[in-house]
Scaffold this active site. Structure first.
Site, mmCIF file in Angstrom:
data_model
loop_
_atom_site.group_PDB
_atom_site.id
_atom_site.type_symbol
_atom_site.label_atom_id
_atom_site.label_comp_id
_atom_site.label_asym_id
_atom_site.label_seq_id
_atom_site.Cartn_x
_atom_site.Cartn_y
_atom_site.Cartn_z
ATOM 1 N N ASN A 62 0.735 -1.176 -0.003
ATOM 2 C CA ASN A 62 -0.129 -0.198 0.038
ATOM 3 C C ASN A 62 0.779 1.439 0.107
ATOM 4 O OD1 ASN A 62 0.467 -1.123 2.511
ATOM 5 N ND2 ASN A 62 -1.144 0.113 3.485
ATOM 6 N N GLU A 64 0.479 5.146 0.506
ATOM 7 C CA GLU A 64 -0.455 6.384 1.242
ATOM 8 C C GLU A 64 -0.037 7.741 0.669
ATOM 9 O OE1 GLU A 64 -1.129 5.380 5.352
ATOM 10 O OE2 GLU A 64 -2.405 3.357 4.931
ATOM 11 N N CYS A 73 -4.229 0.681 -2.388
ATOM 12 C CA CYS A 73 -4.096 -0.578 -1.566
ATOM 13 C C CYS A 73 -2.901 -1.563 -2.420
ATOM 14 C CB CYS A 73 -5.368 -1.520 -1.661
ATOM 15 S SG CYS A 73 -6.862 -0.621 -0.686
ATOM 16 N N GLU A 75 -3.023 -4.711 -3.038
ATOM 17 C CA GLU A 75 -3.438 -5.584 -4.107
ATOM 18 C C GLU A 75 -3.563 -5.051 -5.423
ATOM 19 O OE1 GLU A 75 -4.672 -5.165 -1.115
ATOM 20 O OE2 GLU A 75 -5.685 -6.812 -0.030
ATOM 21 N N CYS A 112 -9.970 -5.658 0.423
ATOM 22 C CA CYS A 112 -11.272 -4.629 0.607
ATOM 23 C C CYS A 112 -11.893 -4.748 -0.718
ATOM 24 C CB CYS A 112 -10.797 -3.272 0.627
ATOM 25 S SG CYS A 112 -10.193 -2.510 -0.854
ATOM 26 N N CYS A 115 -10.782 -3.608 -3.976
ATOM 27 C CA CYS A 115 -9.516 -4.437 -4.583
ATOM 28 C C CYS A 115 -9.996 -5.807 -4.949
ATOM 29 C CB CYS A 115 -8.418 -5.012 -3.574
ATOM 30 S SG CYS A 115 -7.447 -3.594 -3.019
HETATM 31 N N1 THU Z 1 -5.270 -1.554 2.593
HETATM 32 C C1 THU Z 1 -4.641 -2.315 1.497
HETATM 33 O O1 THU Z 1 -3.804 -2.303 1.113
HETATM 34 N N2 THU Z 1 -5.515 -3.468 0.938
HETATM 35 C C2 THU Z 1 -6.737 -3.758 1.329
HETATM 36 O O2 THU Z 1 -7.387 -4.570 0.870
HETATM 37 C C3 THU Z 1 -7.361 -3.011 2.416
HETATM 38 C C4 THU Z 1 -6.666 -1.774 2.901
HETATM 39 C C5 THU Z 1 -4.531 -0.479 2.860
HETATM 40 C C6 THU Z 1 -5.128 0.851 2.639
HETATM 41 C C7 THU Z 1 -4.517 1.710 3.601
HETATM 42 O O3 THU Z 1 -3.352 2.275 3.119
HETATM 43 C C8 THU Z 1 -4.420 0.924 4.806
HETATM 44 O O4 THU Z 1 -4.510 -0.402 4.463
HETATM 45 C C9 THU Z 1 -5.415 0.913 5.892
HETATM 46 O O5 THU Z 1 -6.651 1.133 5.215
#
Ligand code: THU
Length: 160
Positions: A62, A64, A73, A75, A112, A115
């Site tokens: 991920n 940010e 994210c 994925e 999520c 994704c």
């Molecule tokens: N996140 C992911 O990388 N993958 C997911 O399927 C769920 C959330 C990340 C997004 C954000 O940077 C952090 O997790 C908190 O939501």
């Protein structure tokens, strides 16, 4: 009116040592990726590793952003890179691991919704199921034989 039941089958392994060896290798790549995630705001690091049918492994984590919705994210970082680099390759499986810097993540963390939608696009495109394995930092590992199991009532190109 009739009731419609939707069922999915998932497989739960007690820990990583129980999964097939080549999946451990893939998950270890996801763990390496997770450790390099850029998640200064949520402190929730996620790593993903994708095995392609050309034997390449593509990783993502991920990323940010101070403007929160601009982040992405793990994925999707991984699958979009796979699509960009090897557009003709089929995706065999994806391993996902997530861990919070605030407290140890001991339960499996599924991808999520956004994704799942992104991954299913490739499953539909390649006419071949994508296996998904997901875990926390430690503990149980969950396997789904295809992304479709995680996303009933899929929205895909067939409805357009
Ligand atoms: N996140 C992911 O990388 N993958 C997911 O399927 C769920 C959330 C990340 C997004 C954000 O940077 C952090 O997790 C908190 O939501």
């Amino acid at each position: 009116m009739k009731e419609v039941k939707i069922e999915s089958t998932l497989y739960v392994f007690e820990d990583l040592s129980e999964v097939p060896k080549d999946v451990i290798t893939l998950m270890n790549k996801a763990i390496e990726a997770r450790e390099k995630a850029y998640a200064p705001y949520s402190k929730f690091n996620v790593g993903a590793a994708i095995l392609l049918d050309n034997n390449e492994i593509i990783i993502g984590n991920n990323q940010e952003n101070a403007s929160y919705p601009s982040g992405l994210c793990a994925e999707r970082t991984a699958i979009y890179y796979a699509g960009a680099k090897y557009p003709e390759a089929k995706i065999i499986r994806m391993a996902i691991t997530a861990g919070s810097k605030k407290n140890k993540t001991t339960s499996p963390i599924p991808p999520c919704g956004a994704c799942r939608q992104a991954i299913v696009e490739y499953e539909v495109k390649q006419h071949y199921p994508i296996e998904i394995y997901f875990m926390g930092e430690t503990g149980k590992v969950v396997k789904s034989d295809s992304l479709a199991n995680l996303l009933p009532l899929v929205f895909d190109k067939s409805v357009l």
